[in-house]
Design a protein around this motif. Structure first.
Motif, PDB file in Angstrom:
ATOM      1  N   ASP A 163     -14.055  -0.672  -9.730  1.00  0.00           N
ATOM      2  CA  ASP A 163     -13.063  -0.982 -10.611  1.00  0.00           C
ATOM      3  C   ASP A 163     -11.712  -0.506 -10.432  1.00  0.00           C
ATOM      4  N   LYS A 164     -11.516   0.242  -9.178  1.00  0.00           N
ATOM      5  CA  LYS A 164     -10.397   0.849  -8.636  1.00  0.00           C
ATOM      6  C   LYS A 164      -9.223  -0.367  -8.345  1.00  0.00           C
ATOM      7  N   PHE A 165      -9.404  -1.458  -7.844  1.00  0.00           N
ATOM      8  CA  PHE A 165      -8.576  -2.402  -7.318  1.00  0.00           C
ATOM      9  C   PHE A 165      -7.282  -1.553  -6.495  1.00  0.00           C
ATOM     10  N   CYS A 166      -7.875  -1.077  -5.673  1.00  0.00           N
ATOM     11  CA  CYS A 166      -6.785  -1.063  -4.588  1.00  0.00           C
ATOM     12  C   CYS A 166      -5.999  -2.095  -3.903  1.00  0.00           C
ATOM     13  N   THR A 167      -4.766  -2.350  -3.699  1.00  0.00           N
ATOM     14  CA  THR A 167      -4.126  -3.647  -3.810  1.00  0.00           C
ATOM     15  C   THR A 167      -4.487  -4.256  -2.282  1.00  0.00           C
ATOM     16  N   PHE A 168      -5.149  -3.516  -1.516  1.00  0.00           N
ATOM     17  CA  PHE A 168      -5.510  -4.105  -0.153  1.00  0.00           C
ATOM     18  C   PHE A 168      -6.953  -4.528  -0.125  1.00  0.00           C
ATOM     19  N   CYS A 169      -7.583  -4.375  -1.014  1.00  0.00           N
ATOM     20  CA  CYS A 169      -9.306  -4.472  -1.222  1.00  0.00           C
ATOM     21  C   CYS A 169      -9.887  -5.551  -1.694  1.00  0.00           C
ATOM     22  N   VAL A 170     -10.824  -6.135  -0.950  1.00  0.00           N
ATOM     23  CA  VAL A 170     -11.628  -7.476  -1.697  1.00  0.00           C
ATOM     24  C   VAL A 170     -12.883  -6.961  -2.481  1.00  0.00           C
ATOM     25  N   VAL A 171     -13.248  -5.612  -2.330  1.00  0.00           N
ATOM     26  CA  VAL A 171     -14.522  -5.245  -2.925  1.00  0.00           C
ATOM     27  C   VAL A 171     -14.706  -5.262  -4.386  1.00  0.00           C
ATOM     28  N   PRO A 172     -13.610  -5.272  -5.130  1.00  0.00           N
ATOM     29  CA  PRO A 172     -13.866  -5.484  -6.873  1.00  0.00           C
ATOM     30  C   PRO A 172     -13.909  -6.944  -6.864  1.00  0.00           C
ATOM     31  N   ALA A 281       1.895   2.203  -3.887  1.00  0.00           N
ATOM     32  CA  ALA A 281       1.667   0.881  -3.565  1.00  0.00           C
ATOM     33  C   ALA A 281       0.271   0.168  -3.437  1.00  0.00           C
ATOM     34  N   MET A 282      -0.440   1.044  -2.724  1.00  0.00           N
ATOM     35  CA  MET A 282      -1.897   0.786  -2.648  1.00  0.00           C
ATOM     36  C   MET A 282      -2.753   1.082  -4.024  1.00  0.00           C
ATOM     37  N   ASN A 283      -2.144   1.711  -4.977  1.00  0.00           N
ATOM     38  CA  ASN A 283      -2.768   1.651  -6.342  1.00  0.00           C
ATOM     39  C   ASN A 283      -3.877   2.756  -6.180  1.00  0.00           C
ATOM     40  N   ARG A 284      -3.640   3.759  -5.334  1.00  0.00           N
ATOM     41  CA  ARG A 284      -4.750   4.608  -5.126  1.00  0.00           C
ATOM     42  C   ARG A 284      -4.825   5.851  -6.302  1.00  0.00           C
ATOM     43  N   LYS A 285      -3.685   5.748  -7.056  1.00  0.00           N
ATOM     44  CA  LYS A 285      -3.751   6.761  -8.077  1.00  0.00           C
ATOM     45  C   LYS A 285      -3.820   8.152  -7.993  1.00  0.00           C
ATOM     46  N   HIS A 286      -3.430   8.701  -6.684  1.00  0.00           N
ATOM     47  CA  HIS A 286      -3.388   9.988  -6.525  1.00  0.00           C
ATOM     48  C   HIS A 286      -2.370  10.169  -5.174  1.00  0.00           C
ATOM     49  N   SER A 287      -1.776  11.360  -5.140  1.00  0.00           N
ATOM     50  CA  SER A 287      -0.705  11.590  -4.163  1.00  0.00           C
ATOM     51  C   SER A 287      -1.363  12.363  -3.116  1.00  0.00           C
ATOM     52  N   ALA A 288      -0.737  12.658  -1.960  1.00  0.00           N
ATOM     53  CA  ALA A 288      -1.365  13.249  -0.506  1.00  0.00           C
ATOM     54  C   ALA A 288      -1.360  14.820  -1.164  1.00  0.00           C
ATOM     55  N   SER A 344      -5.116  -5.216   7.204  1.00  0.00           N
ATOM     56  CA  SER A 344      -5.518  -6.891   7.434  1.00  0.00           C
ATOM     57  C   SER A 344      -5.150  -7.580   5.961  1.00  0.00           C
ATOM     58  N   SER A 345      -4.547  -8.397   6.070  1.00  0.00           N
ATOM     59  CA  SER A 345      -4.041  -9.186   4.759  1.00  0.00           C
ATOM     60  C   SER A 345      -5.346 -10.007   4.241  1.00  0.00           C
ATOM     61  N   ARG A 346      -5.570  -9.754   2.967  1.00  0.00           N
ATOM     62  CA  ARG A 346      -6.820 -10.388   2.402  1.00  0.00           C
ATOM     63  C   ARG A 346      -6.525 -11.299   1.212  1.00  0.00           C
ATOM     64  N   PRO A 347      -6.771 -12.688   1.723  1.00  0.00           N
ATOM     65  CA  PRO A 347      -6.297 -13.715   0.560  1.00  0.00           C
ATOM     66  C   PRO A 347      -6.930 -13.109  -0.858  1.00  0.00           C
ATOM     67  N   GLY A 348      -5.802 -13.360  -1.690  1.00  0.00           N
ATOM     68  CA  GLY A 348      -6.333 -12.979  -3.230  1.00  0.00           C
ATOM     69  C   GLY A 348      -6.292 -11.595  -3.641  1.00  0.00           C
ATOM     70  N   THR A 349      -6.085 -10.619  -2.455  1.00  0.00           N
ATOM     71  CA  THR A 349      -5.440  -9.125  -3.038  1.00  0.00           C
ATOM     72  C   THR A 349      -4.017  -9.084  -3.433  1.00  0.00           C
ATOM     73  N   PRO A 350      -3.664  -8.064  -4.199  1.00  0.00           N
ATOM     74  CA  PRO A 350      -2.087  -8.083  -4.359  1.00  0.00           C
ATOM     75  C   PRO A 350      -1.484  -7.801  -3.052  1.00  0.00           C
ATOM     76  N   ALA A 351      -1.759  -6.849  -2.313  1.00  0.00           N
ATOM     77  CA  ALA A 351      -0.926  -6.654  -1.243  1.00  0.00           C
ATOM     78  C   ALA A 351      -0.591  -7.804  -0.205  1.00  0.00           C
ATOM     79  N   SER A 352      -1.466  -8.806  -0.186  1.00  0.00           N
ATOM     80  CA  SER A 352      -1.428  -9.910   0.617  1.00  0.00           C
ATOM     81  C   SER A 352      -0.219 -10.759   0.443  1.00  0.00           C
ATOM     82  N   ALA A 353       0.226 -10.541  -1.001  1.00  0.00           N
ATOM     83  CA  ALA A 353       1.607 -11.366  -1.612  1.00  0.00           C
ATOM     84  C   ALA A 353       2.816 -10.652  -0.957  1.00  0.00           C
ATOM     85  N   GLU A 354       2.795  -9.285  -0.735  1.00  0.00           N
ATOM     86  CA  GLU A 354       3.792  -8.669  -0.765  1.00  0.00           C
ATOM     87  C   GLU A 354       4.751  -9.115   0.797  1.00  0.00           C
TER      88      GLU A 354
END
Ligand code: SAM
Ligand code: SF4
Length: 474
Positions: A163-172, A281-288, A344-354
């Protein structure tokens, strides 16, 4: 009548687990696994959609298999049922059916408990059976028990989806919403594995540390509690879990690293990037720095914890300064081992539209720089073991005669000349040589038991620990 089943698996350990379960579902229909696709009665490609290359490989493999399928038909040797399973099937099911109509079954990761029905349909009808549902029932409630012994080191899926929806990832999208298997079901499967000879279990999930469930005592358990209960199973010597998200690293799970001797001192905890701007931007919801503090807490709990991770370079908009922050984070943490990927840009993920996708050469150069740093850390980590002895659980025969292969507690692959009777045993091995990806050693005693590990007898000579700690623990 026995039929030949060939399964090719790409991608993560979850796919490896799924492939084993598919074989279990098909066993009552007479399908027995074979090592070669040629002549098989059923071929399943269990696919990965995480990066573009992974998906492309499926189509080129299908071309090769089509020829085998045609040859089998021409030889009047029966029909080869050709199936595409896994995350490419989930994401591109209709495209596969359109581009490769000779494929008989296309089904997603949540549907393989219905394989007998799909096989029956595919056997009756021409055309492809497509099943990419997210059924209301959990496949785990409907799958048969494992058909046989699963090996000395086995996987056990406890959690699936994200349920995390990182903006690059197709898993969800491909694995669906986060789901935890009930504790009772997990414990029962673990007990069966151990009864069948398994000594090490790796708990699997896309976000395994988000696992939670109602325990048999009526309270809600987190992964730490589940691990404590698993550690009570007689004969289970080692427990691992993968993959974790930094935000789900609960206090009790961190404490389990200090308190449960069977929990191995190795943690795969992906951070992806070292720049806060990119992490946001990745929507990781934590800092370094959140990640640095978390690793500090983990190492306070377990000083010899070997860290592993995943990194993505060339995320849209990543500047040189952002990338420098990734290198800095890697230098600060010190990894025993890690995976790094070009974005790797994955169709349908938010980052692919950047808009700000980076040129391939920039990604290449950054990947190379990051890999050099990670490789140097891995080699230094492994070299720190030369001359020391480590407890190795031998789980496989090696390629050379008389050689066994196993893992150290820190997940290093270790090989040594050893009697095959030592398979399944934890054995003390002196490390003679270290390479980037493995250690070579000599068996020094076969007396190692978990109590040796429990007594804290082994502290990894990590180059990332102060020397004083190492001397004290040596
Ligand atoms: N759930 C885990 C986590 O939060 O880190 C990882 C699951 S993912 C199957 C495995 C790894 O693939 C990720 O950690 C990430 O580094 C990489 N990955 C995922 N999507 C990617 C993409 N679009 N391009 C490059 N690498 C990707
Ligand atoms: Fe993908 Fe992991 Fe992010 Fe979930 S937490 S979206 S699986 S990278």
């Amino acid at each position: 009548m026995t039929k030949k089943l060939f399964i090719k698996t790409w991608g993560c350990q979850m796919n490896v687990y799924d492939s084993a379960r598919m074989a279990d579902v098909l066993a009552p229909l007479g399908y027995q696994p074979v090592d070669e696709p040629d002549g098989a009665d059923m071929v399943i490609l269990n696919t990965c959609h995480i990066r573009e290359k992974a998906a492309e490989k499926v189509f080129s493999e299908l071309g090769r298999l089509r020829q085998m399928k045609d040859r089998k038909a021409e030889a009047e040797d029966g029909r080869m049922i050709l199936a595409v399973a896994g995350c490419v099937a989930q994401a591109e099911g209709e495209e596969i059916v359109a581009r490769a109509p000779f494929v008989d079954m296309v089904f997603g990761p949540q549907t393989y408990h219905t394989l007998p029905e799909m096989v029956a349909k595919a056997s009756r009808a021409a055309g492809s059976v497509l099943n990419t549902d997210f059924p209301a029932e959990s496949k785990f409630d409907l799958l048969p028990e494992e058909a046989g012994a699963q090996g000395v080191a086995a996987f056990l899926a406890v959690q699936e989806g994200c349920d995390k929806f990182c903006t690059f990832c197709v898993v969800p999208y491909t694995r669906g919403a986060e789901f935890s298997r009930p504790a009772g079901q997990v414990l029962a499967e673990a007990k069966r594995l151990v009864a069948g000879g398994t000594r090490e279990i790796t708990l699997l999930g896309q976000n395994v540390n988000a696992w939670h469930g109602d325990g048999p005592d009526g309270t809600t358990w987190g992964l730490g509690r589940l691990i404590r209960e698993l550690a009570e199973i007689d004969g289970l010597a080692r427990i691992r879990y993968t993959t974790s998200h930094p935000r789900d690293m609960a206090d009790d799970l961190i404490r389990a690293h200090a308190e449960v001797p069977q929990l191995m001192p190795y943690l795969h905890l992906p951070v992806q990037a070292g720049s806060d701007r990119i992490l946001a931007a990745m929507n990781r919801k934590h800092s370094a720095d959140d990640y640095r503090r978390l690793v500090d807490r983990l190492r306070t709990a377990k000083p010899d914890l070997a860290m592993s991770g995943d990194f993505i370079v060339g995320f849209p908009g990543e500047s040189d300064a952002d990338f420098a922050q990734t290198l800095k984070l890697v230098t600060d943490i010190g990894y025993a081992q890690a995976y790094s990927f070009k974005y790797s840009s994955r169709p349908g993920t938010p980052a692919s539209a950047e808009g700000a996708q980076l040129p391939e050469e920039v990604k290449e150069a950054r990947l190379e720089a990051l890999r050099q740093l990670l490789d140097a850390q891995q080699i230094a980590f492994n070299h720190g073991f030369v001359g020391r002895s480590v407890p190795v659980l031998f789980d496989r025969v090696g390629r050379r005669d008389g050689q066994l292969l196993g893992r150290s507690p820190w997940m290093q692959s270790v090989h040594a000349e050893a009697d095959a009777r030592l398979l399944g045993r934890i054995v003390e091995v002196r490390v003679d040589a270290a390479r980037a990806n493995s250690l070579a050693g000599t068996v020094v005693t076969t007396e190692t038991t978990t109590s040796r590990i429990m007594a804290g007898g082994h502290i990894a000579p990590s180059p990332f620990q102060p020397a004083a700690t190492l001397e004290a623990s040596a």
